[in-house]
Design a protein around this motif. Structure first.
Motif, PDB file in Angstrom:
ATOM      1  N   ARG A 140     -37.792   3.947 -16.147  1.00  0.00           N
ATOM      2  CA  ARG A 140     -40.159   2.367 -16.549  1.00  0.00           C
ATOM      3  C   ARG A 140     -39.166   1.352 -14.691  1.00  0.00           C
ATOM      4  O   ARG A 140     -38.062   1.806 -14.785  1.00  0.00           O
ATOM      5  CB  ARG A 140     -39.600   1.888 -17.146  1.00  0.00           C
ATOM      6  CG  ARG A 140     -39.777   2.745 -18.415  1.00  0.00           C
ATOM      7  CD  ARG A 140     -41.027   3.195 -19.062  1.00  0.00           C
ATOM      8  NE  ARG A 140     -41.246   3.764 -20.308  1.00  0.00           N
ATOM      9  CZ  ARG A 140     -41.383   4.593 -21.140  1.00  0.00           C
ATOM     10  NH1 ARG A 140     -40.620   5.416 -20.273  1.00  0.00           N
ATOM     11  NH2 ARG A 140     -41.879   5.036 -21.969  1.00  0.00           N
ATOM     12  N   GLU A 160     -30.010  -2.488 -20.987  1.00  0.00           N
ATOM     13  CA  GLU A 160     -31.741  -3.205 -21.453  1.00  0.00           C
ATOM     14  C   GLU A 160     -32.193  -3.248 -22.953  1.00  0.00           C
ATOM     15  O   GLU A 160     -31.232  -2.870 -24.091  1.00  0.00           O
ATOM     16  CB  GLU A 160     -32.521  -2.085 -20.635  1.00  0.00           C
ATOM     17  CG  GLU A 160     -34.132  -2.311 -20.792  1.00  0.00           C
ATOM     18  CD  GLU A 160     -34.885  -1.104 -20.121  1.00  0.00           C
ATOM     19  OE1 GLU A 160     -34.558  -0.867 -18.652  1.00  0.00           O
ATOM     20  OE2 GLU A 160     -35.939  -0.779 -19.981  1.00  0.00           O
ATOM     21  N   GLU A 201     -39.559  -1.465 -15.149  1.00  0.00           N
ATOM     22  CA  GLU A 201     -38.504  -2.363 -15.643  1.00  0.00           C
ATOM     23  C   GLU A 201     -37.051  -2.213 -15.921  1.00  0.00           C
ATOM     24  O   GLU A 201     -36.212  -3.427 -15.506  1.00  0.00           O
ATOM     25  CB  GLU A 201     -39.360  -3.425 -16.811  1.00  0.00           C
ATOM     26  CG  GLU A 201     -39.245  -1.713 -17.896  1.00  0.00           C
ATOM     27  CD  GLU A 201     -39.608  -1.582 -18.215  1.00  0.00           C
ATOM     28  OE1 GLU A 201     -41.088  -0.827 -16.849  1.00  0.00           O
ATOM     29  OE2 GLU A 201     -40.798  -0.954 -19.685  1.00  0.00           O
ATOM     30  N   ASN A 205     -29.421   1.725 -20.976  1.00  0.00           N
ATOM     31  CA  ASN A 205     -30.257   2.142 -20.948  1.00  0.00           C
ATOM     32  C   ASN A 205     -31.004   2.385 -22.316  1.00  0.00           C
ATOM     33  O   ASN A 205     -31.334   3.805 -22.009  1.00  0.00           O
ATOM     34  CB  ASN A 205     -31.070   2.068 -20.022  1.00  0.00           C
ATOM     35  CG  ASN A 205     -33.361   1.996 -20.795  1.00  0.00           C
ATOM     36  OD1 ASN A 205     -33.185   1.264 -21.825  1.00  0.00           O
ATOM     37  ND2 ASN A 205     -34.010   2.450 -19.914  1.00  0.00           N
ATOM     38  N   PRO A 206     -29.904   1.866 -23.667  1.00  0.00           N
ATOM     39  CA  PRO A 206     -30.143   2.593 -24.489  1.00  0.00           C
ATOM     40  C   PRO A 206     -31.664   2.555 -25.315  1.00  0.00           C
ATOM     41  O   PRO A 206     -32.735   2.525 -24.747  1.00  0.00           O
ATOM     42  CB  PRO A 206     -29.461   2.081 -25.104  1.00  0.00           C
ATOM     43  CG  PRO A 206     -29.583   0.376 -25.189  1.00  0.00           C
ATOM     44  CD  PRO A 206     -29.872   0.501 -23.921  1.00  0.00           C
ATOM     45  N   PRO A 207     -31.726   3.352 -26.337  1.00  0.00           N
ATOM     46  CA  PRO A 207     -33.110   2.925 -27.287  1.00  0.00           C
ATOM     47  C   PRO A 207     -32.758   2.238 -28.171  1.00  0.00           C
ATOM     48  O   PRO A 207     -31.684   2.371 -28.552  1.00  0.00           O
ATOM     49  CB  PRO A 207     -32.356   5.088 -28.280  1.00  0.00           C
ATOM     50  CG  PRO A 207     -31.378   5.944 -27.647  1.00  0.00           C
ATOM     51  CD  PRO A 207     -30.793   4.685 -26.990  1.00  0.00           C
ATOM     52  N   TYR A 208     -34.111   1.889 -28.245  1.00  0.00           N
ATOM     53  CA  TYR A 208     -33.882   0.447 -28.693  1.00  0.00           C
ATOM     54  C   TYR A 208     -35.364   0.092 -29.353  1.00  0.00           C
ATOM     55  O   TYR A 208     -35.503  -0.771 -29.544  1.00  0.00           O
ATOM     56  CB  TYR A 208     -33.738  -0.606 -27.417  1.00  0.00           C
ATOM     57  CG  TYR A 208     -34.571  -0.469 -26.788  1.00  0.00           C
ATOM     58  CD1 TYR A 208     -36.181  -1.014 -26.136  1.00  0.00           C
ATOM     59  CD2 TYR A 208     -34.082  -0.384 -25.143  1.00  0.00           C
ATOM     60  CE1 TYR A 208     -36.350  -0.848 -25.079  1.00  0.00           C
ATOM     61  CE2 TYR A 208     -34.670  -0.303 -24.067  1.00  0.00           C
ATOM     62  CZ  TYR A 208     -36.504  -0.759 -23.770  1.00  0.00           C
ATOM     63  OH  TYR A 208     -37.153  -0.605 -23.357  1.00  0.00           O
ATOM     64  N   VAL A 209     -35.932   1.263 -29.785  1.00  0.00           N
ATOM     65  CA  VAL A 209     -37.856   1.139 -30.328  1.00  0.00           C
ATOM     66  C   VAL A 209     -37.524   1.131 -32.282  1.00  0.00           C
ATOM     67  O   VAL A 209     -36.546   1.893 -32.428  1.00  0.00           O
ATOM     68  CB  VAL A 209     -38.304   2.045 -29.410  1.00  0.00           C
ATOM     69  CG1 VAL A 209     -39.714   2.447 -30.532  1.00  0.00           C
ATOM     70  CG2 VAL A 209     -38.664   2.318 -28.153  1.00  0.00           C
ATOM     71  N   VAL A 226     -46.128   7.497 -25.622  1.00  0.00           N
ATOM     72  CA  VAL A 226     -44.416   7.542 -25.523  1.00  0.00           C
ATOM     73  C   VAL A 226     -43.770   9.235 -26.646  1.00  0.00           C
ATOM     74  O   VAL A 226     -42.948   9.595 -26.124  1.00  0.00           O
ATOM     75  CB  VAL A 226     -43.581   6.807 -26.148  1.00  0.00           C
ATOM     76  CG1 VAL A 226     -43.772   5.265 -25.056  1.00  0.00           C
ATOM     77  CG2 VAL A 226     -43.737   6.268 -27.072  1.00  0.00           C
ATOM     78  N   HIS A 249     -46.380   1.886 -31.612  1.00  0.00           N
ATOM     79  CA  HIS A 249     -46.206   2.886 -29.518  1.00  0.00           C
ATOM     80  C   HIS A 249     -45.456   3.660 -29.722  1.00  0.00           C
ATOM     81  O   HIS A 249     -45.858   4.494 -28.806  1.00  0.00           O
ATOM     82  CB  HIS A 249     -46.300   1.736 -29.075  1.00  0.00           C
ATOM     83  CG  HIS A 249     -44.729   1.904 -27.850  1.00  0.00           C
ATOM     84  ND1 HIS A 249     -43.650   0.909 -28.316  1.00  0.00           N
ATOM     85  CD2 HIS A 249     -44.822   2.339 -26.892  1.00  0.00           C
ATOM     86  CE1 HIS A 249     -42.792   1.612 -27.526  1.00  0.00           C
ATOM     87  NE2 HIS A 249     -43.425   1.786 -26.443  1.00  0.00           N
ATOM     88  N   LEU A 297     -36.225  11.073 -20.687  1.00  0.00           N
ATOM     89  CA  LEU A 297     -36.607   9.616 -20.593  1.00  0.00           C
ATOM     90  C   LEU A 297     -37.602   9.783 -18.946  1.00  0.00           C
ATOM     91  O   LEU A 297     -36.513   9.291 -18.331  1.00  0.00           O
ATOM     92  CB  LEU A 297     -35.874   8.355 -21.052  1.00  0.00           C
ATOM     93  CG  LEU A 297     -36.769   7.158 -21.836  1.00  0.00           C
ATOM     94  CD1 LEU A 297     -37.318   8.012 -22.970  1.00  0.00           C
ATOM     95  CD2 LEU A 297     -36.013   6.031 -21.825  1.00  0.00           C
ATOM     96  N   ALA A 336     -33.911   9.376 -27.173  1.00  0.00           N
ATOM     97  CA  ALA A 336     -33.517   9.068 -26.325  1.00  0.00           C
ATOM     98  C   ALA A 336     -34.351   7.148 -26.279  1.00  0.00           C
ATOM     99  O   ALA A 336     -34.275   6.227 -25.347  1.00  0.00           O
ATOM    100  CB  ALA A 336     -34.502   9.443 -25.159  1.00  0.00           C
ATOM    101  N   LEU A 337     -35.569   7.044 -27.638  1.00  0.00           N
ATOM    102  CA  LEU A 337     -36.069   6.183 -27.592  1.00  0.00           C
ATOM    103  C   LEU A 337     -35.850   5.343 -29.383  1.00  0.00           C
ATOM    104  O   LEU A 337     -35.403   3.573 -28.686  1.00  0.00           O
ATOM    105  CB  LEU A 337     -38.042   6.528 -27.457  1.00  0.00           C
ATOM    106  CG  LEU A 337     -38.204   7.042 -26.500  1.00  0.00           C
ATOM    107  CD1 LEU A 337     -39.887   7.619 -27.051  1.00  0.00           C
ATOM    108  CD2 LEU A 337     -38.697   5.566 -25.143  1.00  0.00           C
TER     109      LEU A 337
END
Ligand code: GLN
Length: 276
Positions: free
Chosen positions: A90, A233, A92, A180-184, A195, A190, A87, A202-203
Motif C-alpha cells: 500500500r 505499521e 501508506e 507491517n504485520p497483520p492488524y485487521v 481485500v 472491510h 499482500l 497477512a491481514l
C-alpha cells in the motif's frame, strides 16, 4: 465481433471500469505503455488479445485487485511482483520506509519481519546500499516472491530467512526492526471487500487486530541492540493501544506518525540503553 481498435475498446470498457484501470489492463495485454494507447488509438487488437482483454476485464469487474491481475505493483518507485501469497503493498506503507531511512546509519542491520513481496526490505536496500537488510516471512511462498523481486531489481545483498516473527532469528541483533504485520480485526467488515483476494493471514490478527503487534513488541526487543528502533505499521484506530504496548515493554521515544491521509499509521519506539 470484428477486431476492435484501441479507441473503440477503451470507449466501451470505460462504461464498466474507471479509465485508468482499463488502460492498465490493456497495456498489460499489449505489452505497451499508456503513452502508446494515446499515440495509436486506431491500432487493432488481435482476436487473442481481445479475448484476453475480456477475461481480465471480467476479473476486475468481479473485484479482483488490478495488482493480482497484472502480477505487479509499484512501491517506492520499484516494480514488485505480487501473487495471491503476498499482500499488495500500500502507498501508506512508504511512511514506514521513510521513518526507517531516517534512523539508519551506514552499516546498520535492519530486519523486515513479515516481508511479503519484499516491499519494505527492498525499498530500504535500494536507498541504503551500505546497510545490511534481512527479510523474513513465515510463508515460503511469500519469501520466494520477495527473493525473485530482489533478483530482478538487482538487490543481491538482501538476505532472506523463513521465520515466524522472531522465532528463527537466532542470536541476531539489529539496529532497526520494521514490520507491517497483520492488524485487521477478524470481524472487520472491510475484509469482505477487495481485500478478500489477499492472504487472510497477512491481514487478520485476532479479535482486536493486535495479536501480532503484541507479539512483535514483546519479543523483538531481544533482537535489537541497545537504542535500536522498532517501527510498526498499524490500523487507523490502534495508535494509542500500540503506544501503551511500547510503554509496557519499556521502549522510549515513542512516536506516532500520520500517513498522507492524516491517519496515525506508524508508531516507533527505541529500546532503552540500559535494557539488559
Ligand atoms: N492496510 C491494509 C488494509 O487496510 C492492512 C494491511 C495489514 O494488515 N498489514 O487492508
Amino acid at each position: 465481433m470484428t477486431k476492435p481498435s484501441i479507441h473503440t475498446l477503451l470507449s466501451k470498457a470505460v462504461k464498466k471500469l474507471p479509465r485508468l484501470e482499463v488502460e492498465i489492463l490493456l497495456c498489460h495485454i499489449l505489452g505497451v505503455t499508456r503513452t502508446y494507447l494515446l499515440a495509436w488509438p486506431e491500432k487493432f487488437l488481435t482476436a487473442k488479445q481481445y479475448s484476453q482483454f475480456q477475461t481480465l476485464l471480467a476479473r476486475r469487474v468481479e473485484g479482483e485487485p488490478i495488482a493480482y491481475i497484472t502480477g505487479y505493483k509499484e512501491f517506492w518507485s520499484l516494480d514488485l511482483q505480487v501473487t495471491e501469497n503476498t499482500l499488495i503493498p500500500r502507498p501508506e506503507t512508504e511512511l514506514l520506509v521513510e521513518q526507517a531511512l531516517a534512523r539508519l546509519s551506514p552499516g546498520a542491520l535492519v530486519i523486515d519481519l513479515g516481508t511479503g513481496s519484499g516491499a519494505i526490505a527492498l525499498a530500504i536496500a535500494h536507498e541504503r546500499s551500505q546497510c545490511r537488510v534481512l527479510a523474513t516471512d513465515k510463508s515460503i511462498a511469500a519469501l520466494n516472491v520477495a527473493r525473485a523481486n530482489a533478483q530482478r531489481l538487482g538487490l543481491h545483498r538482501v538476505q532472506f530467512l523463513i521465520s515466524d516473527w522472531c522465532s528463527d532469528l537466532g542470536d541476531i541483533k539489529a539496529e532497526l526492526i520494521v514490520s507491517n504485520p497483520p492488524y485487521v480485526a477478524i470481524a472487520d467488515p472491510h475484509l469482505k471487500g477487495e481485500v478478500r483476494y489477499e492472504p487472510h493471514n497477512a491481514l487478520v490478527a485476532g479479535k482486536d487486530g493486535l495479536a501480532d503487534i503484541r507479539r512483535l513488541i514483546a519479543f523483538s526487543q531481544s533482537y535489537l541492540v541497545p537504542q535500536g528502533w522498532l517501527l510498526l505499521e498499524h490500523g487507523y484506530d490502534q495508535a494509542e493501544a500500540v503506544r501503551v504496548l511500547f510503554k509496557q515493554h519499556t521502549y522510549e521515544s515513542i512516536t506516532t506518525y500520520q500517513d498522507l491521509a492524516g491517519i496515525p499509521r506508524v508508531t516507533v519506539g527505541q529500546k532503552t540503553s540500559s535494557f539488559l
